[in-house]
Every structure is written in structure tokens, then in C-alpha cells.
Design a protein around this motif. Structure first.
Motif, PDB file in Angstrom:
ATOM      1  N   SER A  12       0.829  -1.200   0.000  1.00  0.00           N
ATOM      2  CA  SER A  12       0.000   0.000   0.000  1.00  0.00           C
ATOM      3  C   SER A  12       0.867   1.256   0.000  1.00  0.00           C
ATOM      4  O   SER A  12       0.630   2.200  -0.748  1.00  0.00           O
ATOM      5  N   GLY A  42       4.339   2.976  -3.914  1.00  0.00           N
ATOM      6  CA  GLY A  42       3.536   3.097  -5.129  1.00  0.00           C
ATOM      7  C   GLY A  42       3.982   4.307  -5.930  1.00  0.00           C
ATOM      8  O   GLY A  42       5.132   4.729  -5.855  1.00  0.00           O
ATOM      9  N   LEU A  43       3.047   4.871  -6.651  1.00  0.00           N
ATOM     10  CA  LEU A  43       3.364   6.040  -7.466  1.00  0.00           C
ATOM     11  C   LEU A  43       3.845   7.190  -6.603  1.00  0.00           C
ATOM     12  O   LEU A  43       4.557   8.070  -7.068  1.00  0.00           O
ATOM     13  N   ASN A  72       6.009   7.125  -4.224  1.00  0.00           N
ATOM     14  CA  ASN A  72       7.463   7.080  -4.037  1.00  0.00           C
ATOM     15  C   ASN A  72       8.213   7.497  -5.285  1.00  0.00           C
ATOM     16  O   ASN A  72       9.330   7.958  -5.206  1.00  0.00           O
ATOM     17  N   ILE A 118      -8.819  10.218  -3.901  1.00  0.00           N
ATOM     18  CA  ILE A 118      -7.453   9.914  -4.323  1.00  0.00           C
ATOM     19  C   ILE A 118      -7.444   8.853  -5.422  1.00  0.00           C
ATOM     20  O   ILE A 118      -6.794   9.008  -6.455  1.00  0.00           O
ATOM     21  N   PHE A 177       0.933  10.958   2.267  1.00  0.00           N
ATOM     22  CA  PHE A 177       0.548  10.263   1.036  1.00  0.00           C
ATOM     23  C   PHE A 177       1.388   9.008   0.848  1.00  0.00           C
ATOM     24  O   PHE A 177       0.881   7.922   0.591  1.00  0.00           O
ATOM     25  N   SER A 178       2.694   9.170   0.994  1.00  0.00           N
ATOM     26  CA  SER A 178       3.586   8.058   0.697  1.00  0.00           C
ATOM     27  C   SER A 178       3.397   6.903   1.674  1.00  0.00           C
ATOM     28  O   SER A 178       3.503   5.738   1.303  1.00  0.00           O
ATOM     29  N   SER A 186       0.627   6.151   3.051  1.00  0.00           N
ATOM     30  CA  SER A 186      -0.795   5.767   3.010  1.00  0.00           C
ATOM     31  C   SER A 186      -1.520   6.147   4.290  1.00  0.00           C
ATOM     32  O   SER A 186      -2.382   5.407   4.764  1.00  0.00           O
ATOM     33  N   MET A 193      -6.208   8.344   5.798  1.00  0.00           N
ATOM     34  CA  MET A 193      -7.502   7.983   5.215  1.00  0.00           C
ATOM     35  C   MET A 193      -7.911   6.541   5.558  1.00  0.00           C
ATOM     36  O   MET A 193      -8.810   5.998   4.939  1.00  0.00           O
ATOM     37  N   ALA A 235      -6.330   3.584   5.342  1.00  0.00           N
ATOM     38  CA  ALA A 235      -5.867   2.384   4.624  1.00  0.00           C
ATOM     39  C   ALA A 235      -5.085   1.471   5.563  1.00  0.00           C
ATOM     40  O   ALA A 235      -5.334   0.260   5.647  1.00  0.00           O
ATOM     41  N   SER A 269      -1.188  -0.290  -4.209  1.00  0.00           N
ATOM     42  CA  SER A 269      -1.628   0.908  -3.478  1.00  0.00           C
ATOM     43  C   SER A 269      -3.095   1.196  -3.767  1.00  0.00           C
ATOM     44  O   SER A 269      -3.873   1.508  -2.853  1.00  0.00           O
ATOM     45  N   SER A 328      -5.496  -0.811  -1.785  1.00  0.00           N
ATOM     46  CA  SER A 328      -5.740  -0.395  -0.398  1.00  0.00           C
ATOM     47  C   SER A 328      -6.702   0.787  -0.344  1.00  0.00           C
ATOM     48  O   SER A 328      -7.458   0.939   0.608  1.00  0.00           O
ATOM     49  N   LEU A 329      -6.658   1.647  -1.363  1.00  0.00           N
ATOM     50  CA  LEU A 329      -7.604   2.766  -1.410  1.00  0.00           C
ATOM     51  C   LEU A 329      -9.024   2.246  -1.619  1.00  0.00           C
ATOM     52  O   LEU A 329      -9.960   2.643  -0.929  1.00  0.00           O
TER      53      LEU A 329
HETATM   54  N1  PHE Z   1       1.015   5.382  -0.503  1.00  0.00           N
HETATM   55  C1  PHE Z   1       0.583   5.251  -1.849  1.00  0.00           C
HETATM   56  C2  PHE Z   1       1.725   5.657  -2.765  1.00  0.00           C
HETATM   57  O1  PHE Z   1       2.729   6.122  -2.316  1.00  0.00           O
HETATM   58  C3  PHE Z   1      -0.640   6.059  -2.157  1.00  0.00           C
HETATM   59  C4  PHE Z   1      -1.721   5.935  -1.145  1.00  0.00           C
HETATM   60  C5  PHE Z   1      -2.140   7.040  -0.431  1.00  0.00           C
HETATM   61  C6  PHE Z   1      -2.301   4.704  -0.887  1.00  0.00           C
HETATM   62  C7  PHE Z   1      -3.097   6.951   0.547  1.00  0.00           C
HETATM   63  C8  PHE Z   1      -3.272   4.594   0.106  1.00  0.00           C
HETATM   64  C9  PHE Z   1      -3.658   5.706   0.819  1.00  0.00           C
HETATM   65  O2  PHE Z   1       1.639   5.542  -3.944  1.00  0.00           O
END
Ligand code: PHE
Length: 451
Positions: free
Chosen positions: A22, A25-26, A28, A100, A223-224, A226, A229, A231, A324, A327-328
Motif C-alpha cells: 500500500s 507506489g506512485l 514514491n 485519491i 501520502f507516501s 498511506s 484515510m 488504509a 496501493s 488499499s484505497l
Molecule cells: N502510498 C501510496 C503511494 O505512495 C498512495 C496511497 C495514499 C495509498 C493513501 C493509500 C492511501 O503511492
């Protein structure tokens, strides 16, 4: 009649893999490199590390504690500890996940598209890279790839946590790691890459005092990882009593940070070695594509081997995006399942379908995508993370004991005070101070409507 047994991760690495899946992902790669470019390099990297330690880790442990303790998805978990009046915070999480995923899937669609076009025709010449990105990243083509990605994502979530999510992570996360390291070594031996390291590590650190950079760094940390929210909270709800939460949290954070760091070691040396500085210096519109302009160019330069490496890399990136995205979608779906007793498969398809529709404008127009990222990927995450910190710090009865589980840890007293005062205070300033994340979101949304 007893309630059906809640699904659990398999023993060992089940949770770790899914949570790392999770986090990594994008965010990073795509977002970290573009945020770093937009905020002047090294100063941003420094801020990002600070924010991860000061805000990210405490909120991570907060999500793990609430999720594991309640054993429920966010809306019910918050109700479990705080009574009905805290349920709307779970609702906010669901809304954030919805927002998101709607644009995240668009970017994931770009990676799928680069994978397929790499197979069919290789990767673009440096002179074409920007134009190709422009083509891929907007219009009905982008919308079609976005919808394709949402179908795959929904399919996995519909099949359930163990069968779908664990297996997908187990297979392709290691592939991505190996490829990234290989590319970092390749970037290091290219002539001219030195300027990239300088930009990444030793740029002007005074930029770290810039309010914009601080708010972006905090939002990027959330964000990175997760966070903000639900997850990680939802994944932790499938954890058993025995697991060591601080250790689990640290594992996720270290892996996530490691991948971002190495991604930067690939992207910035490549940018300078290939003479693509315009990709990071051309204002917001092009920095958004920094990753997607530089990497394909590098694959092109590597010749026949490059085409193969490029295709595998883009595929691995698509899978990282998939784990990722799962998980959203899981947060949104699990709420329908837990709160309204839906069956998993129809719930997943309904949520996935709605999110796919809402994402279409982001696919057609990168300005919409950028605005959605400010609203969902920055403001709502920071808001959700701050409120959760207040919840665990002030509303929950014995957070330190619940976090510790079977192993008492005195240091957790400090954690509780971080959640009570430090985290909410900093996040409130970043969100609501004039020029903060709320006003950035509002400005970008307003710009969409006024042209
Ligand atoms: N963490 C994920 C990413 O870096 C994005 C994400 C954000 C996933 C919030 C779940 C919740 O790409």
C-alpha cells in the motif's frame, strides 16, 4: 448465531507485505520526484525525512492501534472507541480514498500505457519524450487506460484480502526493488550524472524554511505512507493480537522511505546526465511528468536491452500502483461490507465503478488531476491524520496500552503526547494557515471553474 470469523492475514509476512504494498507506489516515484523537483531538491528531501519522523510515524502507530484494537473498517472502528459521534471521521476517510483513487488510477493508467507501448514500439527519443508524455497524459486515450486499470483493481478487491491482495504483493514488490537498484547503478556510471546528485543532496538548504515546501513535505509523508484515510487502519484490522505494532509500523516506514530514496537516485542523476533539466525546471505542468519524461528516455538510450528493462520496470511500477490502489478501494469497499452488510463482490464493483467515473475528468485534463491531488492527496489526508491524532490522543481510553499489546513499552507515553499536542498543532497550521493546504485546494478548484 455467532458472527462469521473475520478474515486474517496469513502468518508471517502477510500484513507487512500488504502494508508495504500500500505504501510503496506512485507516491514514491512519480510524486516524490516531482515534489522534490518542484520544491528545489535537497531542502525538500530533508524536510520530507523530518516530517516522516515527527508526523508520519506517530500517525502510523495511531492507525495501527485503532485498526487492530477494533478489528473493523474505519467508520465502525472509530464508533467502537468514540461512540457514534466519531463515525463521520470514518466517513471522511472513505471520501478521501474515493477522491485519491479517482486520479491515482489515471496515473497508473499512464504506466500501463508506457508498458504496452514499450512492448510494441520501444521508448521515445529524448527529443520526443515530452511530446509523447503530453499525448499519453491527457484525452480519451488516458481515460481508456484509467478505466482499464480500475477494472483490474476492482477485480482484485472483489476477490478478497488474502486471495487477491497478498499474492499480488508477494510477487512483484521484489522485482520492483531489484530493478530500481539496477537503474540506480546504471545512472551512477553515466557521464554527467554528478550534477544530479548535487541537486538531490546538497542543493540550497535555505529552501527548507519555505512554508510551501514544508506543507508539501508533510503532505508527501502522509501520502507516501498511506496515512490519513484509514488504509493502514483497515489493513491493521485484519491483524492478530500477537503482532508487534511499533515494529510493524517501523518496517513499513523504512521500506517506503528506502524506495523513495532510491527512486530519487535513479531520477535525478538521469535527468542531468541526459540533459533533461527542462523537465524539472519548466514550471508545474512539466514537473508533474518528470518521472515519465526521464525514465523512458533513459530506456531508449540503453538500446535493445533498454527496451526490455523499460518494459519490466513499467510493469513493476504498474503493480506497485495496483497494490496501493487496492488499499484505497479496500477502505471504501470494506465500509459498505461492514456498515451496511453488503457482500464483498457487489460492493467492490459498485465502488470501483463510481470511482472510475469520477476519475474521467482527471484523465481528460491534467489540471483537474492536479487539483484533485491538492484536495484529496494533500488537504484531506492532512486533515484526516490530524483528526485521528486528536482522537487517539484525547478520546481513546488507554492508547499506549492498546498500542503496546502484549509487550509494555514505556516510550509510548511520548507518542501519546505527540498525538495530543505536536501533531495536531503542526497539521492545523499547515492546513489552515493563510496559503496553507486548504487555500491551495480552494485556489486550484476555483481556477478550474473560472478557466
Ligand atoms: N502510498 C501510496 C503511494 O505512495 C498512495 C496511497 C495514499 C495509498 C493513501 C493509500 C492511501 O503511492
Amino acid at each position: 448465531m455467532s458472527a462469521p470469523q473475520r478474515e486474517h492475514w496469513s502468518r508471517g509476512l502477510g500484513f507487512t507485505l500488504a502494508a508495504v504494498g500500500s505504501a510503496v507506489g506512485l507516491g514514491n516515484m512519480w510524486r516524490f520526484s516531482y515534489m522534490t523537483a518542484e520544491n528545489g531538491g535537497a531542502a525538500f528531501v530533508l524536510l520530507y525525512v523530518l516530517m516522516t519522523l515527527l508526523l508520519g510515524l506517530p500517525v502510523m502507530l495511531a492507525e495501527l492501534t485503532v485498526g487492530r484494537g477494533a478489528g473493523k473498517s474505519p467508520i465502525l472502528a472509530l464508533g467502537h472507541y468514540g461512540g457514534r459521534k466519531w463515525r463521520p471521521l470514518g466517513g471522511l476517510f472513505v471520501l478521501t480514498g474515493f477522491a485519491i483513487l479517482s486520479y491515482y488510477s489515471v496515473i497508473a493508467g499512464w504506466t500501463l500505457r508506457y508498458t504496452v507501448s514499450g512492448v510494441l514500439g520501444g521508448f521515445p527519443e529524448p527529443s520526443n519524450a515530452k511530446a509523447l508524455f503530453g499525448q499519453i497524459a491527457s484525452g480519451w486515450d488516458a481515460a481508456a487506460w484509467h478505466l482499464g486499470f480500475m477494472v483490474i483493481c476492482t477485480f482484485v478487491v472483489a476477490r478478497g484480502v488474502r486471495a487477491g491482495i497478498e499474492r499480488a504483493s508477494l510477487l512483484l514488490m521484489p522485482v520492483l526493488g531489484v530493478l530500481l537498484l539496477g537503474l540506480a547503478v546504471y545512472a551512477a556510471v553515466l557521464p554527467g550524472s554528478g550534477a544530479g546528485y548535487a541537486y538531490y543532496f546538497s542543493g540550497d538548504l535555505r529552501g527548507a524554511l519555505d512554508f510551501d515546501a514544508v506543507k508539501d513535505a508533510a503532505a508527501q509523508a502522509f501520502f507516501s505512507l498511506s496515512l490519513g484515510m484509514g488504509a493502514i487502519l483497515t489493513y491493521a484490522s485484519y491483524l492478530s493480537r500477537q503482532s508487534d505494532l511499533p515494529l510493524e509500523g517501523a518496517r513499513v516506514a523504512v521500506s517506503d522511505f528506502g524506495v523513495a530514496l532510491v527512486a530519487g537516485l535513479v531520477v535525478f542523476p538521469l535527468i542531468f546526465a541526459l540533459g533533461l533539466q527542462h523537465a524539472v525546471e519548466g514550471g508545474e505542468r512539466t514537473t508533474l511528468g518528470a518521472l515519465f519524461i526521464t525514465l523512458p528516455t533513459a530506456f531508449n538510450k540503453l538500446g535493445a536491452a533498454g527496451a526490455v528493462i523499460g518494459v519490466i520496470f513499467m510493469l513493476a511500477l504498474s503493480v506497485a500502483a495496483l497494490t496501493s490502489a487496492i488499499s484505497l478501494l479496500e477502505v471504501v469497499t470494506a465500509s459498505l461490507v461492514d456498515v451496511w452488510n453488503w457482500r464483498r463482490a457487489p460492493a467492490a464493483w459498485l465502488c470501483g465503478g463510481a470511482i472510475a467515473l469520477v476519475g474521467v475528468p482527471s484523465a481528460l485534463n491534467p489540471e483537474v488531476l492536479d487539483a484533485m491531488d491538492s484536495v484529496g492527496g494533500k488537504f484531506l489526508l492532512v486533515l484526516g491524520g490530524g483528526l485521528l491524532a486528536v482522537f487517539v490522543g484525547w478520546v481513546m481510553k488507554h492508547p499506549a496500552a492498546e498500542a503496546a499489546g502484549l509487550r509494555p513499552r514505556p516510550a509510548l507515553g511520548v507518542w501519546v503526547w505527540l498525538l495530543r499536542i505536536v501533531v495536531p498543532l503542526i497539521l492545523a497550521v499547515l492546513a489552515f494557515y493563510p496559503g496553507g493546504l486548504a487555500s491551495e485546494s480552494f485556489r486550484k478548484l476555483a481556477a478550474l471553474f473560472t478557466g
